[in-house]
Write an enzyme that holds these catalytic residues in place. Structure first.
Site, PDB file in Angstrom:
ATOM      1  N   HIS A 263       0.816  -1.216   0.000  1.00  0.00           N
ATOM      2  CA  HIS A 263       0.000   0.000   0.000  1.00  0.00           C
ATOM      3  C   HIS A 263       0.858   1.277   0.000  1.00  0.00           C
ATOM      4  O   HIS A 263       1.740   1.442   0.838  1.00  0.00           O
ATOM      5  CB  HIS A 263      -0.939   0.005   1.210  1.00  0.00           C
ATOM      6  N   HIS A 300      -5.318   4.852  10.269  1.00  0.00           N
ATOM      7  CA  HIS A 300      -4.233   5.815  10.485  1.00  0.00           C
ATOM      8  C   HIS A 300      -4.726   7.040  11.245  1.00  0.00           C
ATOM      9  O   HIS A 300      -5.896   7.388  11.208  1.00  0.00           O
ATOM     10  CB  HIS A 300      -3.534   6.202   9.188  1.00  0.00           C
ATOM     11  N   ASP A 306      -6.924  17.446   9.211  1.00  0.00           N
ATOM     12  CA  ASP A 306      -8.272  16.994   8.857  1.00  0.00           C
ATOM     13  C   ASP A 306      -8.225  16.453   7.435  1.00  0.00           C
ATOM     14  O   ASP A 306      -7.562  17.038   6.572  1.00  0.00           O
ATOM     15  CB  ASP A 306      -9.263  18.167   8.906  1.00  0.00           C
ATOM     16  N   HIS A 336      -8.786   7.131  11.780  1.00  0.00           N
ATOM     17  CA  HIS A 336      -9.840   6.660  10.873  1.00  0.00           C
ATOM     18  C   HIS A 336      -9.281   5.526  10.027  1.00  0.00           C
ATOM     19  O   HIS A 336      -8.072   5.308   9.982  1.00  0.00           O
ATOM     20  CB  HIS A 336     -10.402   7.794  10.019  1.00  0.00           C
TER      21      HIS A 336
HETATM   22 FE   FE2 Z   1      -6.943   8.853   5.538  1.00  0.00          FE
END
Ligand code: FE2
Length: 389
Positions: A263, A300, A306, A336
């Site tokens: 990834h 992460h 934000d 999140h």
């Molecule tokens: Fe993200």
């Protein structure tokens, strides 16, 4: 843009006599940012560009804040933003901080009998739906689905839309928006590892030169207010210019994704930068090719930024129940990650058709009243296991 562009006619030397066919002078103007230190353009007008007839009292377009200090993830259903005939009135700021604002717009008509200038901010318009022409005092650009239009602060413009079904995702930035410096060499040329190159950047190609005198309304945004200023000469009266400060277009479809065996982190998708936020393009691409790879992102914590994702097209692998036109906000302060089942679902998949624009801001974003009108206030609980929901 950090490369040189010339349009129309200019004299061989800067700051020298440049005459019209009738012997009168053209009027030179330096159009730059960051004082005399940033990118600039030297342009030549038919008339002195300073002839103002009247100025009306300003009116505020500052967004009304609904959530000042936010730690909840939100989903906003962007296509629920109500269309409006006028381009400026259709713009609804959803998220904002002292560096930038993120807005949605669904204008139904070409801009009417006025010109617009944002003297506060660079504007980045992403065209989700619609075709047309961006007309500026520095030349015109055609646009279509997938185009980013970068309009430097101070550019005088109008937009013509071909029809009434238009959807725009807009970022207004107090800081100049550049392409990432790490993709450029010491001379400003885009390097081989850059996901786009100069050929992908579309520069203004068509200069409108109108030497009319009369009354010309220009709506100027300054400090969050609009001033109606009437000029005595047509704002598009430039006969030529050269320099580095001009609007340009870049299609998200020309972004060449960088992929890997495992990834890749979000910075490989970076398309624009400022010192207050970045803009990334998530484009259709092959997935990671390590035999044991997990294509879905890991959880992460961007603890100090934000994350805003605007979903454009395709299937959004890491999210459940996300459609085109949605915006997700994952705020700083909490981690999140993929929705339940998304990690498992991603294993063994070889490619994605997802298309999305991401804006990561370093300062927290406030949610506006317009944002709350289209917000899903339960989204922050959507990561719970079914038996906890
Ligand atoms: Fe993200």
């Amino acid at each position: 843009m950090p490369f040189y562009h010339k349009l129309g006619k200019i004299p061989p030397k800067r700051h020298t006599i440049f005459k019209k066919p009738n012997g009168d002078l053209y009027y030179e103007q330096l159009f730059g940012t960051i004082g005399f230190d940033g990118m600039s353009t030297n342009l030549y007008h038919e008339h002195r560009p300073t002839q103002i007839k009247s100025v009306k009292d300003p009116y505020s377009i500052k967004p009304k804040i609904a959530v000042e200090n936010n730690i909840k993830s939100y989903r906003f259903r962007g296509f629920q933003t109500v269309p409006a005939p006028d381009f400026l009135e259709s713009r609804k700021v959803v998220l904002t901080n002292s560096d930038c604002s993120i807005a949605l717009a669904a204008p139904q008509e070409s801009m009417g009998d006025y010109f617009y200038k944002n003297s506060d901010e660079d504007e980045l318009l992403f065209i989700h739906k619609g075709t047309g022409k961006l007309r500026t005092h520095l030349g015109n650009l055609d646009f279509k689905y997938g185009d980013y239009l970068l309009i430097p602060r101070g550019t005088i413009y109008k937009i013509d839309f071909d029809d009434e079904d238009n959807r725009l995702f807009i970022v207004e930035s107090n800081r100049p928006i550049y392409t990432p410096k790490r993709y450029r060499n010491h001379f400003g040329q885009l390097l081989e590892h850059s996901p786009f190159c100069e050929r992908d950047i579309r520069r203004p190609y068509e200069l409108e030169t109108n030497d009319e005198k009369g009354e010309f309304l220009m709506k100027i945004k300054k400090q969050g207010e609009i001033f109606d200023v009437t000029y005595a000469t047509h704002p598009f009266d430039v006969v030529g210019y050269d320099g580095y400060n001009y609007p340009y277009a870049f299609s998200i479809h020309d972004f060449e994704p960088i992929t890997g065996r495992i990834h890749q982190p979000p910075p490989v998708h970076q398309t624009f930068e400022t010192d207050a936020f970045v803009v990334c393009s998530f484009c259709p691409r092959l997935y990671d090719y390590h035999p044991e790879s997990i294509p879905a992102p890991y959880n992460h914590s961007n603890i100090d930024s934000d994350e805003v994702l605007y979903y454009v097209d395709g299937d959004f692998m890491s999210r459940n129940d996300i459609d085109a036109g949605h915006i997700s906000l994952h705020p700083s302060g909490i981690p999140h990650g993929p929705h339940p089942g998304a990690v498992e679902r991603s294993i063994g998949q070889t490619k994605t058709e997802e298309l999305a624009v991401m804006v990561d801001t370093f300062k927290p974003l406030k949610v506006t009243e317009e944002g709350m009108k289209i917000a899903d206030d339960t989204y922050h609980k959507s990561w719970l296991d079914e038996n906890h929901a």
